[in-house]
Design a protein around this motif. Structure first.
Motif, PDB file in Angstrom:
ATOM      1  N   ASN A  25       0.820  -1.217   0.000  1.00  0.00           N
ATOM      2  CA  ASN A  25       0.000   0.000   0.000  1.00  0.00           C
ATOM      3  C   ASN A  25       0.853   1.267   0.000  1.00  0.00           C
ATOM      4  N   ALA A  26       2.131   1.117   0.357  1.00  0.00           N
ATOM      5  CA  ALA A  26       3.023   2.285   0.404  1.00  0.00           C
ATOM      6  C   ALA A  26       3.333   2.804  -0.992  1.00  0.00           C
ATOM      7  N   GLY A  27       3.227   1.946  -1.979  1.00  0.00           N
ATOM      8  CA  GLY A  27       3.505   2.364  -3.349  1.00  0.00           C
ATOM      9  C   GLY A  27       4.990   2.303  -3.675  1.00  0.00           C
ATOM     10  N   LEU A  28       5.289   2.290  -4.952  1.00  0.00           N
ATOM     11  CA  LEU A  28       6.674   2.267  -5.404  1.00  0.00           C
ATOM     12  C   LEU A  28       7.389   3.575  -5.060  1.00  0.00           C
ATOM     13  N   PRO A  29       8.714   3.534  -4.951  1.00  0.00           N
ATOM     14  CA  PRO A  29       9.464   4.776  -4.717  1.00  0.00           C
ATOM     15  C   PRO A  29       9.146   5.816  -5.792  1.00  0.00           C
ATOM     16  N   LYS A  30       9.101   7.065  -5.386  1.00  0.00           N
ATOM     17  CA  LYS A  30       8.753   8.145  -6.306  1.00  0.00           C
ATOM     18  C   LYS A  30       9.987   8.967  -6.662  1.00  0.00           C
ATOM     19  N   PHE A  31       9.949   9.547  -7.838  1.00  0.00           N
ATOM     20  CA  PHE A  31      11.047  10.409  -8.266  1.00  0.00           C
ATOM     21  C   PHE A  31      11.048  11.683  -7.428  1.00  0.00           C
ATOM     22  N   LYS A  32      12.253  12.183  -7.180  1.00  0.00           N
ATOM     23  CA  LYS A  32      12.411  13.406  -6.393  1.00  0.00           C
ATOM     24  C   LYS A  32      12.341  14.622  -7.309  1.00  0.00           C
ATOM     25  N   SER A  33      11.460  15.537  -6.987  1.00  0.00           N
ATOM     26  CA  SER A  33      11.295  16.742  -7.783  1.00  0.00           C
ATOM     27  C   SER A  33      12.076  17.899  -7.162  1.00  0.00           C
ATOM     28  N   LYS A  34      12.688  18.689  -8.000  1.00  0.00           N
ATOM     29  CA  LYS A  34      13.429  19.856  -7.522  1.00  0.00           C
ATOM     30  C   LYS A  34      12.490  20.880  -6.902  1.00  0.00           C
ATOM     31  N   LYS A  35      11.232  20.897  -7.363  1.00  0.00           N
ATOM     32  CA  LYS A  35      10.282  21.899  -6.898  1.00  0.00           C
ATOM     33  C   LYS A  35       9.614  21.512  -5.581  1.00  0.00           C
ATOM     34  N   THR A  36       9.409  20.208  -5.370  1.00  0.00           N
ATOM     35  CA  THR A  36       8.612  19.786  -4.210  1.00  0.00           C
ATOM     36  C   THR A  36       9.420  19.180  -3.077  1.00  0.00           C
ATOM     37  N   ASN A  37      10.720  18.979  -3.262  1.00  0.00           N
ATOM     38  CA  ASN A  37      11.546  18.376  -2.226  1.00  0.00           C
ATOM     39  C   ASN A  37      12.552  19.369  -1.675  1.00  0.00           C
ATOM     40  N   ASN A  38      12.700  19.363  -0.348  1.00  0.00           N
ATOM     41  CA  ASN A  38      13.757  20.158   0.254  1.00  0.00           C
ATOM     42  C   ASN A  38      15.111  19.591  -0.150  1.00  0.00           C
ATOM     43  N   ASP A  39      16.061  20.444  -0.467  1.00  0.00           N
ATOM     44  CA  ASP A  39      17.397  19.999  -0.846  1.00  0.00           C
ATOM     45  C   ASP A  39      18.133  19.473   0.383  1.00  0.00           C
ATOM     46  N   SER A  40      18.729  18.286   0.260  1.00  0.00           N
ATOM     47  CA  SER A  40      19.502  17.737   1.378  1.00  0.00           C
ATOM     48  C   SER A  40      20.396  16.605   0.887  1.00  0.00           C
ATOM     49  N   PHE A  41      21.447  16.342   1.642  1.00  0.00           N
ATOM     50  CA  PHE A  41      22.266  15.151   1.429  1.00  0.00           C
ATOM     51  C   PHE A  41      22.940  14.790   2.742  1.00  0.00           C
ATOM     52  N   THR A  42      23.279  13.515   2.877  1.00  0.00           N
ATOM     53  CA  THR A  42      23.908  13.005   4.095  1.00  0.00           C
ATOM     54  C   THR A  42      25.275  12.445   3.761  1.00  0.00           C
ATOM     55  N   THR A  43      26.265  12.769   4.590  1.00  0.00           N
ATOM     56  CA  THR A  43      27.601  12.220   4.441  1.00  0.00           C
ATOM     57  C   THR A  43      28.049  11.634   5.774  1.00  0.00           C
ATOM     58  N   ASN A  44      29.027  10.737   5.714  1.00  0.00           N
ATOM     59  CA  ASN A  44      29.481  10.026   6.905  1.00  0.00           C
ATOM     60  C   ASN A  44      30.865  10.484   7.318  1.00  0.00           C
ATOM     61  N   ASN A  45      31.124  10.375   8.607  1.00  0.00           N
ATOM     62  CA  ASN A  45      32.427  10.765   9.153  1.00  0.00           C
ATOM     63  C   ASN A  45      33.403   9.602   9.050  1.00  0.00           C
ATOM     64  N   GLN A  46      34.486   9.809   8.349  1.00  0.00           N
ATOM     65  CA  GLN A  46      35.536   8.806   8.223  1.00  0.00           C
ATOM     66  C   GLN A  46      36.867   9.416   8.645  1.00  0.00           C
ATOM     67  N   ARG A  47      37.264   9.074   9.862  1.00  0.00           N
ATOM     68  CA  ARG A  47      38.550   9.547  10.398  1.00  0.00           C
ATOM     69  C   ARG A  47      38.669  11.064  10.371  1.00  0.00           C
ATOM     70  N   GLY A  48      37.636  11.730  10.863  1.00  0.00           N
ATOM     71  CA  GLY A  48      37.713  13.174  11.012  1.00  0.00           C
ATOM     72  C   GLY A  48      37.324  13.980   9.799  1.00  0.00           C
ATOM     73  N   THR A  49      36.684  13.370   8.805  1.00  0.00           N
ATOM     74  CA  THR A  49      36.270  14.134   7.622  1.00  0.00           C
ATOM     75  C   THR A  49      35.124  15.089   7.949  1.00  0.00           C
TER      76      THR A  49
END
Length: 208
Positions: free
Chosen positions: A91-115
């Motif tokens: 019922n959740a439905g297939l993953p949806k494409f991310k729109s530049k207009k409707t999605n907040n801009d974000s990204f996640t990065t990981n800490n590797q030895r103090g990066t």
């Protein structure tokens, strides 16, 4: 006891830093949508799931090399999670494409030895040579695990820092207390203590 705790801070990137963040936001959105489109197309042709990584696209799209590879890898993980959620609940439905207009801009990065590091009111992240000014209104102790950078529709930038920290467990209490919530009285404890209901809302309604 080690736990993960998130802290969200306002950051103030300069124009050069904003350009990098915007390119990273775009690259993460692009790789998510590209991988999703290729998975859908492959399933239509072959009837099975296509397993791919962002590295596959860097030869064709050279500009992806300018962005933190961990940010792209986390976009892949987010897509995989969306598919797993779909398989568990149709019922959740297939993953949806991310729109530049409707999605907040974000990204996640990981800490590797103090990066990823916060020092002297500045934030260090991978791929960016300069440090971003940050307002640390809530100090923390522990090791940074990851950082999510985002931009709101109003143009404000934030950094959500996930920290692994050690906390001391509360001592076990020898006594137990029961509470019975009511309308006439706010609560009555198992020790027969009555806590009065001051009815602040009703009093405020009368004043209004």
């Amino acid at each position: 006891m080690l736990i993960l705790k998130a802290y969200k801070y306002r950051i103030y990137p300069n124009h050069e830093q904003q350009r990098y963040l915007m390119s990273a936001f775009g690259a993460v959105r692009f790789i998510y949508n590209k991988m999703l489109a290729d998975k859908i197309e492959h399933y239509k042709r072959a009837g099975n799931m296509l397993h791919i990584t962002p590295a596959r696209y860097k030869k064709e799209f050279q500009w992806l090399k300018e962005v933190d590879s961990l940010a792209l890898a986390n976009a892949q993980l987010n897509l995989d999670k969306a598919y797993k959620h779909f398989y568990r609940n149709k019922n959740a439905g297939l993953p949806k494409f991310k729109s530049k207009k409707t999605n907040n801009d974000s990204f996640t990065t990981n800490n590797q030895r103090g990066t990823i590091a916060i020092e002297g009111g500045t934030l260090k992240i991978p791929k960016l040579k300069t440090r971003i000014r940050i307002k640390v209104h809530r100090p923390f102790t522990g090791r940074i695990k990851s950082c999510t950078l985002s931009k709101t529709p109003s143009g404000k930038y934030y950094a959500s820092v996930l920290v692994e920290t050690d906390i001391a467990p509360l001592p076990k209490a020898e006594k137990k207390l029961g509470l019975d919530l009511g309308l006439k009285d706010f609560a009555i404890t198992s020790c027969c203590e009555v806590i009065a209901n001051h009815k602040h809302l009703r009093k405020s309604d009368k004043l209004l």
